[in-house]
Design an enzyme around this catalytic site. Structure first.
Site, PDB file in Angstrom:
ATOM      1  N   ARG A 287      65.200  73.113  62.886  1.00  0.00           N
ATOM      2  CA  ARG A 287      65.551  73.861  61.539  1.00  0.00           C
ATOM      3  C   ARG A 287      66.972  74.556  61.518  1.00  0.00           C
ATOM      4  O   ARG A 287      67.707  74.700  60.464  1.00  0.00           O
ATOM      5  CB  ARG A 287      64.703  74.832  61.017  1.00  0.00           C
ATOM      6  N   GLY A 288      67.173  75.445  62.566  1.00  0.00           N
ATOM      7  CA  GLY A 288      68.487  76.004  62.934  1.00  0.00           C
ATOM      8  C   GLY A 288      69.801  75.170  62.520  1.00  0.00           C
ATOM      9  O   GLY A 288      70.533  75.543  61.851  1.00  0.00           O
TER      10      GLY A 288
END
Length: 368
Positions: A287-288
């Site tokens: 996600r990052g």
């Protein structure tokens, strides 16, 4: 004058808000690309969190919606229209269209799941054979902003529901074997005060960005904020007129950025570097990486460019990663500082503070 005009007139202008640059940038980037996944704003009480979010909703250009539709359906985009509207379009029926302000929905702390998601009238469904659906707050927030104040005090189950809808863009309600779904794509903005407890890490990770805000310490700035507020309260109309050119300019900038976003390019080497920073910081999942890529592109589009620069990444990476780091309860180092250090190392940028310290040490040893 209509009551709606009066309601609009009372909102403090976004461009008049002093300071809190981190929060303002995170909100603007989410408006340009809602797929960034929302913003979690953590900070002291009375720092203008809700004022800023209302100001942003008021700043945004009006959207085209299907008239009398409870879901703010988009007459052009199938992803943003209800099943009923889609059926009408397939049958080539005439669709009445109107324009309205971007919805800004406040989620009350004591809200139940039915109030948030909507309810199905089972009795009506069984006796009359129709799906009688009473839309909830998620329906109202479609294509707008959903603001949850004190999100860390909200029931975890409800936070899950909100995050699922924000990520998937649809809300599904199921009762007694009857299922109804509707579009629910919105910018989710949560705010909270760290003193009242942290959000669970797995929920925190689902927010695209994390902005930290602090009370302004500089006396001159504090005076400016107080004076502006007094000026606005005394004569809102005059205050708004004063900031109208800046408001219109920012609104145009956002519209152009949304149009430019699909053409923005992020070089392969820069993408590799972003993933290297995430890997070095031991960030769970991908996600990052995804959010940092999206935010950097949105920033380039906001500034009217089609190529992402290293500086774009530097300005967004802390906002995208600081809340995804594993917390060590014994560590006093700020997570934002850790992200900056990893970024400087991977991108080969000299850390100014460290180089100054090493120069100082070298000079001291030279004197000896």
């Amino acid at each position: 004058m209509s009551s709606t005009a009066q309601a609009v007139r009372r909102v403090f202008p976004f461009t008049a808000i002093v300071g809190q640059e981190e929060m303002k940038l995170a909100l603007l980037l989410n408006v340009i690309d809602p797929k960034i996944g929302g913003v979690m704003i953590m900070g002291d009480r009375g720092t203008g969190k809700s004022t800023t979010i209302r100001a942003l909703a008021d700043l945004l250009p009006e959207i085209e919606v299907v008239a009398d539709d409870p879901f703010n359906s988009d007459p052009q985009d199938p992803e943003l229209m209800s099943d009923a509207v889609r059926q009408q379009i397939e049958q080539q029926a005439e669709i009445p269209v109107t324009h309205k302000k971007v919805p800004m929905v406040d989620l009350p702390l004591g809200a139940t799941e039915d109030r948030v998601c909507g309810t199905i009238d089972i009795e009506k469904a069984l006796s009359e054979g129709i799906k009688a659906f009473e839309p909830g707050l998620l329906a109202k927030a479609n294509r707008g902003i959903l603001y949850v104040d004190e999100v860390n005090l909200l029931d975890d189950h409800l936070v899950d529901v909100l995050l699922d809808s924000a990520a998937g863009g649809w809300n599904t309600v199921e009762r007694e074997g009857i299922s109804i779904r509707h579009p629910a794509r919105f910018v989710l903005v949560g705010s909270g005060n760290p003193e009242e407890g942290e959000l669970r890490p797995q929920l925190l990770d689902r927010f695209g960005m994390h902005a930290e805000i602090h009370t302004v310490k500089e006396p001159a700035l504090r005076v400016q904020i107080v004076e502006q507020r007094a000026e606005f309260d005394q004569n809102p109309q005059q205050f708004l007129e004063k900031y109208l050119p800046q408001q219109q300019e920012l609104q145009q900038k956002l519209i152009q950025a949304q149009a430019l976003l699909p053409s923005v390019n992020l070089d392969y080497d820069l993408r590799v570097n972003i993933s290297e920073v995430c890997s070095e910081l031991d960030v769970d999942g991908l996600r990052g990486d995804i959010v940092t890529n999206r935010a950097a592109k949105a920033l380039a589009a906001f500034e009217g460019r089609t190529e992402v620069t290293v500086d774009d990444i530097r300005r967004v990476i802390t906002l995208c990663l600081r809340h995804r780091l594993r917390k060590d309860p014994l560590e006093a180092i700020d997570s934002g500082y850790k992200v900056e250090k990893a970024f400087n190392r991977v991108f080969g940028i000299e850390d100014v503070t460290e180089s100054a310290q090493s120069n100082g040490t070298a000079q001291m040893s030279g004197r000896r």
